[in-house]
Enzyme design. Structure first.
Site, PDB file in Angstrom:
ATOM      1  N   TYR A 257      37.459 -95.971 -38.215  1.00  0.00           N
ATOM      2  CA  TYR A 257      38.398 -96.038 -39.623  1.00  0.00           C
ATOM      3  C   TYR A 257      38.312 -97.406 -40.122  1.00  0.00           C
ATOM      4  O   TYR A 257      38.141 -97.459 -41.231  1.00  0.00           O
ATOM      5  CB  TYR A 257      39.744 -95.404 -39.269  1.00  0.00           C
ATOM      6  CG  TYR A 257      40.688 -95.173 -40.252  1.00  0.00           C
ATOM      7  CD1 TYR A 257      40.478 -94.126 -41.159  1.00  0.00           C
ATOM      8  CD2 TYR A 257      41.632 -96.228 -40.502  1.00  0.00           C
ATOM      9  CE1 TYR A 257      41.386 -94.093 -42.355  1.00  0.00           C
ATOM     10  CE2 TYR A 257      42.628 -96.035 -41.451  1.00  0.00           C
ATOM     11  CZ  TYR A 257      42.392 -95.017 -42.430  1.00  0.00           C
ATOM     12  OH  TYR A 257      43.336 -94.695 -43.448  1.00  0.00           O
TER      13      TYR A 257
ATOM     14  N   SER B 103      43.510 -99.686 -46.840  1.00  0.00           N
ATOM     15  CA  SER B 103      44.287 -99.474 -45.621  1.00  0.00           C
ATOM     16  C   SER B 103      44.776-100.712 -44.790  1.00  0.00           C
ATOM     17  O   SER B 103      43.851-101.891 -45.141  1.00  0.00           O
ATOM     18  CB  SER B 103      43.709 -98.383 -44.462  1.00  0.00           C
ATOM     19  OG  SER B 103      44.636 -98.565 -43.232  1.00  0.00           O
TER      20      SER B 103
ATOM     21  N   LYS C 293      37.250 -98.910 -43.618  1.00  0.00           N
ATOM     22  CA  LYS C 293      38.197 -99.674 -44.846  1.00  0.00           C
ATOM     23  C   LYS C 293      37.829-101.003 -44.880  1.00  0.00           C
ATOM     24  O   LYS C 293      37.973-101.462 -45.919  1.00  0.00           O
ATOM     25  CB  LYS C 293      39.488 -99.372 -44.248  1.00  0.00           C
ATOM     26  CG  LYS C 293      39.913 -98.080 -44.236  1.00  0.00           C
ATOM     27  CD  LYS C 293      39.843 -97.145 -45.659  1.00  0.00           C
ATOM     28  CE  LYS C 293      40.720 -95.816 -45.647  1.00  0.00           C
ATOM     29  NZ  LYS C 293      40.634 -95.258 -46.897  1.00  0.00           N
TER      30      LYS C 293
END
Ligand code: NAP
Length: 253
Positions: free
Chosen positions: A158, A145, A162
């Site tokens: 998150y 991402s 990533k």
């Protein structure tokens, strides 16, 4: 004089595995591989959804099969790679549970890490192990991402997951390179999928997205298809241990 020849972007004769292939970014990448000539194994948990997708892909004249897999089940991942030959493995199965860092629940942290980091790690491990045994090299691609390169609102978990993907890719690229195995990530900006629906529906978050993407639209799954084909193909033969940002300029400032 002999003119240089562009290495092929085609994937004819290759076998590809795509996880998270029943919808969203994974399905788009799997379709792109099939269009480029590969035989593609579409993997996700829902066997019914997968078989619908694979039937459509076959009706369009491409080669595909379905494989029901929970990527967090490491034994199932080991079983999948046993006796199967894959030249390309793209891992798109992933999860997002957003919260302010000070409010993050342990369950959410564990669930996101379990799939985005732990499963990604062991899929890459088993893919590389099988490719080494085959002796034919290969290309492993993680759907990471843009949040692997920057921070984001309510995205501490998150972003942690990533950023970890980028770290594992770099270390694995060093280890797998001598066997001719390339490992890279694709780092998309916000793409309209089921995963991001709640974010797009929140007016404040939507304004944040529109402010940060420099191009005058948000991302769609088709934006990721070319990057996936490039990284899998001979055209990317010297590309490993890095990430390809498809972020509409989000990280440019
Ligand atoms: P999505 O629409 O929610 O699709 C997720 C896919 O993964 C589905 O096919 C789902 O099928 C499968 N999946 C989920 N859990 C799984 C598991 N445990 N085992 C096997 N398959 C599983 O998500 P998406 O937006 O396409 O996102 C795909 C990846 O891109 C994720 O890693 C995400 O973090 C990343 N990403 C997305 C965006 C975005 O804006 N959409 C941006 C940057 C990065 P089943 O439920 O049937 O298993």
């Amino acid at each position: 004089m002999t003119l240089p020849k562009t290495p092929s972007f085609r994937l004819d004769g290759k076998r590809a595995l795509v996880t998270g292939a029943s919808r969203g970014i994974g399905m788009a990448c799997a379709v792109a591989y099939a269009e480029a000539g590969a035989h593609v194994t579409f993997a996700a948990r829902s066997a019914d959804t997968l078989s619908g997708v694979v039937n459509e892909v076959r009706s369009a004249g491409y080669q595909a099969d379905a494989y029901a897999l929970d990527v967090t089940d490491t034994q199932a991942v080991r079983d999948l790679f046993k006796g199967q030959h894959f030249d390309i493995v793209l891992n798109s199965a992933g999860l997002a549970r957003h919260s302010a860092a000070i409010d993050t629940a342990e369950d959410d942290f564990d669930a996101v890490m379990n799939i985005n980091v732990r499963a990604a790690y062991f899929i890459a491990q088993q893919a590389a192990k099988a490719m080494i045994a085959q002796g034919t090299g290969g290309s492993i691609i993680q759907i990471s991402s843009q949040m692997a390169h920057v921070g984001g609102i309510d995205r501490a978990v998150y972003c942690s997951s990533k950023h970890a993907v980028e770290g594992m890719n770099k270390a694995m690229a060093i280890e797998f390179g001598p066997a001719g195995i390339r490992i890279n990530s694709i780092c998309p900006t916000f793409i309209l999928t089921e995963l991001t629906k709640p974010t797009f529906e929140d007016p404040e978050k939507r304004a944040w997205i529109d402010r940060n993407i420099k191009l005058p639209r948000v991302g769609v799954v088709e934006d990721i298809m070319g990057a996936a084909v490039f990284l899998a193909s001979d055209a990317a033969g010297m590309v490993t241990g890095t990430s390809l940002l498809v972020d509409g300029g989000w990280t440019a400032e």
